[in-house]
Design a protein around this motif. Structure first.
Motif, PDB file in Angstrom:
ATOM      1  N   GLU A  16      18.985 -19.056 -13.916  1.00  0.00           N
ATOM      2  CA  GLU A  16      19.582 -18.807 -12.598  1.00  0.00           C
ATOM      3  C   GLU A  16      20.655 -19.830 -12.301  1.00  0.00           C
ATOM      4  OE1 GLU A  16      19.963 -19.220  -8.201  1.00  0.00           O
ATOM      5  OE2 GLU A  16      19.228 -20.717  -9.601  1.00  0.00           O
ATOM      6  N   VAL A  17      21.728 -19.356 -11.695  1.00  0.00           N
ATOM      7  CA  VAL A  17      22.766 -20.221 -11.140  1.00  0.00           C
ATOM      8  C   VAL A  17      23.076 -19.705  -9.743  1.00  0.00           C
ATOM      9  CG1 VAL A  17      23.829 -20.900 -13.331  1.00  0.00           C
ATOM     10  CG2 VAL A  17      24.653 -18.875 -12.168  1.00  0.00           C
ATOM     11  N   ASP A  18      23.524 -20.610  -8.892  1.00  0.00           N
ATOM     12  CA  ASP A  18      23.925 -20.196  -7.557  1.00  0.00           C
ATOM     13  C   ASP A  18      25.013 -21.124  -7.059  1.00  0.00           C
ATOM     14  OD1 ASP A  18      22.602 -22.540  -6.522  1.00  0.00           O
ATOM     15  OD2 ASP A  18      20.736 -21.411  -6.526  1.00  0.00           O
ATOM     16  N   GLY A  19      25.621 -20.741  -5.975  1.00  0.00           N
ATOM     17  CA  GLY A  19      26.676 -21.578  -5.432  1.00  0.00           C
ATOM     18  C   GLY A  19      27.107 -21.113  -4.061  1.00  0.00           C
ATOM     19  N   TYR A  20      28.030 -21.873  -3.526  1.00  0.00           N
ATOM     20  CA  TYR A  20      28.530 -21.612  -2.183  1.00  0.00           C
ATOM     21  C   TYR A  20      30.011 -21.939  -2.153  1.00  0.00           C
ATOM     22  CZ  TYR A  20      29.429 -22.280   2.774  1.00  0.00           C
ATOM     23  OH  TYR A  20      29.972 -22.204   4.028  1.00  0.00           O
ATOM     24  N   ASP A  21      30.795 -21.040  -1.583  1.00  0.00           N
ATOM     25  CA  ASP A  21      32.226 -21.252  -1.419  1.00  0.00           C
ATOM     26  C   ASP A  21      32.484 -21.483   0.063  1.00  0.00           C
ATOM     27  OD1 ASP A  21      35.012 -21.019  -1.062  1.00  0.00           O
ATOM     28  OD2 ASP A  21      35.192 -19.604  -2.716  1.00  0.00           O
ATOM     29  N   ASP A  22      32.694 -22.750   0.431  1.00  0.00           N
ATOM     30  CA  ASP A  22      32.885 -23.104   1.839  1.00  0.00           C
ATOM     31  C   ASP A  22      34.137 -22.452   2.413  1.00  0.00           C
ATOM     32  OD1 ASP A  22      32.150 -24.464   4.209  1.00  0.00           O
ATOM     33  OD2 ASP A  22      33.611 -26.042   3.771  1.00  0.00           O
ATOM     34  N   ARG A  23      35.138 -22.298   1.584  1.00  0.00           N
ATOM     35  CA  ARG A  23      36.390 -21.681   2.019  1.00  0.00           C
ATOM     36  C   ARG A  23      36.157 -20.254   2.509  1.00  0.00           C
ATOM     37  NH1 ARG A  23      39.784 -19.340  -1.296  1.00  0.00           N
ATOM     38  NH2 ARG A  23      38.406 -19.838  -3.015  1.00  0.00           N
TER      39      ARG A  23
END
Length: 161
Positions: A79-86
């Protein structure tokens, strides 16, 4: 259960299912993934650095629970995850499949060329490939309350009664 709304009362948007190509794009951008295995009769999750190689994920490891459990023959998950604040958008991708240790001389020589360098010191001489049989992912817009409090590092304090 009532649907989650943001602090402005706006209903949450439904998550968007990612295509296989979008999932692989996100995997390639991630720096750290999580390997999920069953060790004995208990789930274990290990953070790993990895590279994408020929439609699979490759990581290096040492002898131990991670290696033994991954190669035991049971299915593994990555699993990978992330967040794009933009964009205010979060995403998560999961691969399910099997893990195999690279053993042929061709595979080992090819793996030495991969840009895969363990972050922790020690002998990490075992190259393992995760061959996925299922790829899934989703993305969603993070509501404004979570963006403001959790993703910016200021968590609301729980109430004490």
């Amino acid at each position: 259960m009532l649907p989650i709304k943001d602090d402005a009362g706006t209903p949450a948007e439904k998550p968007v299912e990612l295509t296989a190509n979008q999932c692989w794009d996100y995997i390639r951008k991630a720096e750290i993934g999580r390997l999920a295995v069953v060790a004995g009769q208990h789930p274990e999750i290990f953070p790993i650095n990895f590279v994408v190689d020929r439609g699979s994920v490759v990581f290096r490891t040492a002898e131990g629970t991670k290696l033994a459990s991954a190669l035991e023959g049971a299915a593994v998950a990555f699993e990978v995850d992330g967040y794009d604040d933009r964009l205010g958008q979060a995403w998560s991708v999961v691969l399910k499949g099997s893990a195999v240790q690279l053993e042929s001389i061709e595979d080992i020589l090819a793996s030495e060329e991969l840009p895969l360098f363990p972050w922790q010191s020690g002998e990490k001489n075992h190259f393992v490939r995760i061959d996925p049989v299922q790829t899934s992912g989703r993305s969603f817009i993070v509501n404004s309350a979570a963006r403001r409090h959790y993703l910016r590092g200021t968590r609301p304090q729980p109430s004490v009664e």
